[in-house]
Design a protein around this motif. Structure first.
Motif, PDB file in Angstrom:
ATOM      1  N   MET A   1      30.577  66.660  57.473  1.00 42.22           N
ATOM      2  CA  MET A   1      29.315  66.294  56.864  1.00 42.22           C
ATOM      3  C   MET A   1      28.663  67.573  56.340  1.00 42.22           C
ATOM      4  SD  MET A   1      25.998  64.342  58.490  1.00 42.22           S
ATOM      5  CE  MET A   1      26.896  62.920  58.989  1.00 42.22           C
ATOM      6  N   ILE A   5      22.923  67.263  54.268  1.00 41.80           N
ATOM      7  CA  ILE A   5      22.839  65.856  54.664  1.00 41.80           C
ATOM      8  C   ILE A   5      22.515  65.756  56.149  1.00 41.80           C
ATOM      9  CG2 ILE A   5      24.159  63.721  54.929  1.00 41.80           C
ATOM     10  CD1 ILE A   5      25.724  64.567  52.416  1.00 41.80           C
ATOM     11  N   HIS A   6      23.177  66.581  56.937  1.00 46.30           N
ATOM     12  CA  HIS A   6      22.931  66.590  58.377  1.00 46.30           C
ATOM     13  C   HIS A   6      21.462  66.930  58.662  1.00 46.30           C
ATOM     14  CE1 HIS A   6      23.909  66.915  62.605  1.00 46.30           C
ATOM     15  NE2 HIS A   6      23.276  68.078  62.633  1.00 46.30           N
ATOM     16  N   ALA A   8      18.892  66.533  56.628  1.00 51.96           N
ATOM     17  CA  ALA A   8      18.038  65.439  56.159  1.00 51.96           C
ATOM     18  C   ALA A   8      18.025  64.290  57.176  1.00 51.96           C
ATOM     19  CB  ALA A   8      18.517  64.946  54.802  1.00 51.96           C
ATOM     20  N   LEU A   9      19.187  63.953  57.723  1.00 56.77           N
ATOM     21  CA  LEU A   9      19.251  62.901  58.737  1.00 56.77           C
ATOM     22  C   LEU A   9      18.493  63.297  59.997  1.00 56.77           C
ATOM     23  CD1 LEU A   9      22.980  61.799  58.393  1.00 56.77           C
ATOM     24  CD2 LEU A   9      20.940  60.505  57.722  1.00 56.77           C
ATOM     25  N   HIS A  10      18.627  64.550  60.386  1.00 54.93           N
ATOM     26  CA  HIS A  10      17.909  65.044  61.564  1.00 54.93           C
ATOM     27  C   HIS A  10      16.403  64.970  61.341  1.00 54.93           C
ATOM     28  CE1 HIS A  10      16.885  67.445  65.047  1.00 54.93           C
ATOM     29  NE2 HIS A  10      16.182  68.228  64.254  1.00 54.93           N
ATOM     30  N   ASP A  11      15.942  65.399  60.188  1.00 57.29           N
ATOM     31  CA  ASP A  11      14.505  65.350  59.881  1.00 57.29           C
ATOM     32  C   ASP A  11      13.987  63.915  59.881  1.00 57.29           C
ATOM     33  OD1 ASP A  11      14.339  68.087  59.696  1.00 57.29           O
ATOM     34  OD2 ASP A  11      14.505  68.124  57.492  1.00 57.29           O
ATOM     35  N   SER A  12      14.778  63.009  59.327  1.00 54.59           N
ATOM     36  CA  SER A  12      14.383  61.602  59.290  1.00 54.59           C
ATOM     37  C   SER A  12      14.262  61.030  60.701  1.00 54.59           C
ATOM     38  CB  SER A  12      15.408  60.810  58.484  1.00 54.59           C
ATOM     39  OG  SER A  12      15.152  59.443  58.564  1.00 54.59           O
ATOM     40  N   ARG A  13      15.257  61.298  61.534  1.00 54.70           N
ATOM     41  CA  ARG A  13      15.229  60.784  62.910  1.00 54.70           C
ATOM     42  C   ARG A  13      14.094  61.418  63.712  1.00 54.70           C
ATOM     43  NH1 ARG A  13      15.201  56.884  66.190  1.00 54.70           N
ATOM     44  NH2 ARG A  13      16.115  57.286  68.204  1.00 54.70           N
ATOM     45  N   GLU A  16      10.939  59.627  62.841  1.00 50.32           N
ATOM     46  CA  GLU A  16      10.897  58.320  63.492  1.00 50.32           C
ATOM     47  C   GLU A  16      10.504  58.450  64.961  1.00 50.32           C
ATOM     48  OE1 GLU A  16      14.726  56.574  63.021  1.00 50.32           O
ATOM     49  OE2 GLU A  16      14.483  56.247  60.865  1.00 50.32           O
TER      50      GLU A  16
END
Length: 65
Positions: A1, A5-6, A8-13, A16
């Protein structure tokens, strides 16, 4: 990955999880609801009671196969 991208996913989670924590914190301060400390103590008491019920009685011998 790819690292972007990794990240961005971490920031999104993380966003949340922060939102869930804020919602939980606000729910704990609503009048008429149980305080968090009381719920925590009650929960651990129920866990302890369950463990005591699941444990074999003291002095009991293991069943022979």
């Amino acid at each position: 990955m790819h690292s972007a991208i990794h990240l961005a996913l971490h920031d999104s989670r993380a966003a949340e999880l922060r939102a869930e924590a804020d919602a939980h914190r606000l729910a704990a301060t609503v009048p008429g609801r149980c305080p968090v400390a009381l719920r925590t103590r009650l929960g651990w008491t129920l866990v302890e009671v369950g463990l005591r019920l699941a444990a074999p009685p003291k002095g009991a011998t293991p069943a022979a196969a």
